[in-house]
Design a protein around this motif. Structure first.
Motif, PDB file in Angstrom:
ATOM      1  N   SER A   6      26.769 -13.292   6.036  1.00 21.51           N
ATOM      2  CA  SER A   6      25.903 -14.027   7.030  1.00 21.51           C
ATOM      3  C   SER A   6      24.559 -14.248   6.478  1.00 21.51           C
ATOM      4  O   SER A   6      24.050 -13.399   5.623  1.00 21.51           O
ATOM      5  N   PRO A   7      23.525 -15.123   6.818  1.00 25.03           N
ATOM      6  CA  PRO A   7      22.259 -15.326   6.373  1.00 25.03           C
ATOM      7  C   PRO A   7      21.558 -13.941   6.578  1.00 25.03           C
ATOM      8  O   PRO A   7      20.454 -13.979   5.877  1.00 25.03           O
ATOM      9  N   ASP A   8      21.821 -13.127   7.682  1.00 27.01           N
ATOM     10  CA  ASP A   8      20.919 -12.002   7.696  1.00 27.01           C
ATOM     11  C   ASP A   8      21.180 -10.905   6.976  1.00 27.01           C
ATOM     12  O   ASP A   8      20.549  -9.879   6.896  1.00 27.01           O
ATOM     13  N   VAL A  46      28.259 -17.398   9.932  1.00 28.72           N
ATOM     14  CA  VAL A  46      28.711 -16.932   8.420  1.00 28.72           C
ATOM     15  C   VAL A  46      28.849 -18.191   7.582  1.00 28.72           C
ATOM     16  O   VAL A  46      29.021 -19.180   7.989  1.00 28.72           O
ATOM     17  N   SER A  47      28.667 -17.863   6.094  1.00 35.23           N
ATOM     18  CA  SER A  47      28.820 -18.818   5.172  1.00 35.23           C
ATOM     19  C   SER A  47      30.254 -19.636   5.088  1.00 35.23           C
ATOM     20  O   SER A  47      31.141 -18.796   5.388  1.00 35.23           O
ATOM     21  N   ASP A  48      30.205 -20.922   5.217  1.00 36.97           N
ATOM     22  CA  ASP A  48      31.384 -21.413   4.967  1.00 36.97           C
ATOM     23  C   ASP A  48      31.767 -21.871   3.574  1.00 36.97           C
ATOM     24  O   ASP A  48      32.601 -22.655   3.464  1.00 36.97           O
ATOM     25  N   ALA A  49      31.017 -21.330   2.687  1.00 36.05           N
ATOM     26  CA  ALA A  49      31.222 -21.666   1.339  1.00 36.05           C
ATOM     27  C   ALA A  49      32.498 -20.629   0.830  1.00 36.05           C
ATOM     28  O   ALA A  49      32.024 -19.475   0.680  1.00 36.05           O
ATOM     29  N   PHE A  50      33.349 -21.174   0.384  1.00 36.10           N
ATOM     30  CA  PHE A  50      34.575 -20.255  -0.335  1.00 36.10           C
ATOM     31  C   PHE A  50      33.984 -19.547  -1.349  1.00 36.10           C
ATOM     32  O   PHE A  50      34.532 -18.171  -1.317  1.00 36.10           O
ATOM     33  N   ASP A  51      33.307 -19.685  -2.191  1.00 34.54           N
ATOM     34  CA  ASP A  51      32.675 -18.988  -3.305  1.00 34.54           C
ATOM     35  C   ASP A  51      31.744 -17.844  -2.780  1.00 34.54           C
ATOM     36  O   ASP A  51      31.608 -16.826  -3.703  1.00 34.54           O
ATOM     37  N   ALA A  52      31.071 -17.888  -1.573  1.00 32.18           N
ATOM     38  CA  ALA A  52      30.376 -16.633  -1.110  1.00 32.18           C
ATOM     39  C   ALA A  52      31.294 -15.505  -0.587  1.00 32.18           C
ATOM     40  O   ALA A  52      30.954 -14.640  -0.312  1.00 32.18           O
ATOM     41  N   ALA A  53      32.584 -15.974  -0.449  1.00 34.84           N
ATOM     42  CA  ALA A  53      33.549 -14.800   0.442  1.00 34.84           C
ATOM     43  C   ALA A  53      34.126 -14.045  -0.851  1.00 34.84           C
ATOM     44  O   ALA A  53      34.279 -14.475  -1.904  1.00 34.84           O
TER      45      ALA A  53
END
Length: 59
Positions: A6-8, A46-53
């Motif tokens: 998440s951004p936080d 939360v980020s919806d970027a696959f690469d961030a997971a």
């Protein structure tokens, strides 16, 4: 297991039940939708970027 950032700076980890040959993208979207379906006022986005997971197999 899928960890969504998440951004936080927090991470939300979800256990996704899927067959061993499931595509990583399908596992990611399952976790993302679990987070989105939860009480959206209680949890930050939360980020919806696959690469961030982070995705890993347990078992």
């Amino acid at each position: 297991m899928v960890a969504l950032p998440s951004p936080d700076g927090r991470q939300f980890v979800y256990r996704v039940y899927a067959p061993g040959d499931a595509l990583p993208g399908d596992v990611f979207w399952s976790a993302f939708h679990c987070h989105e379906d939860a009480d959206s006022h209680a949890s930050p986005p939360v980020s919806d970027a696959f690469d961030a997971a982070e995705i890993w197999h347990v078992g």
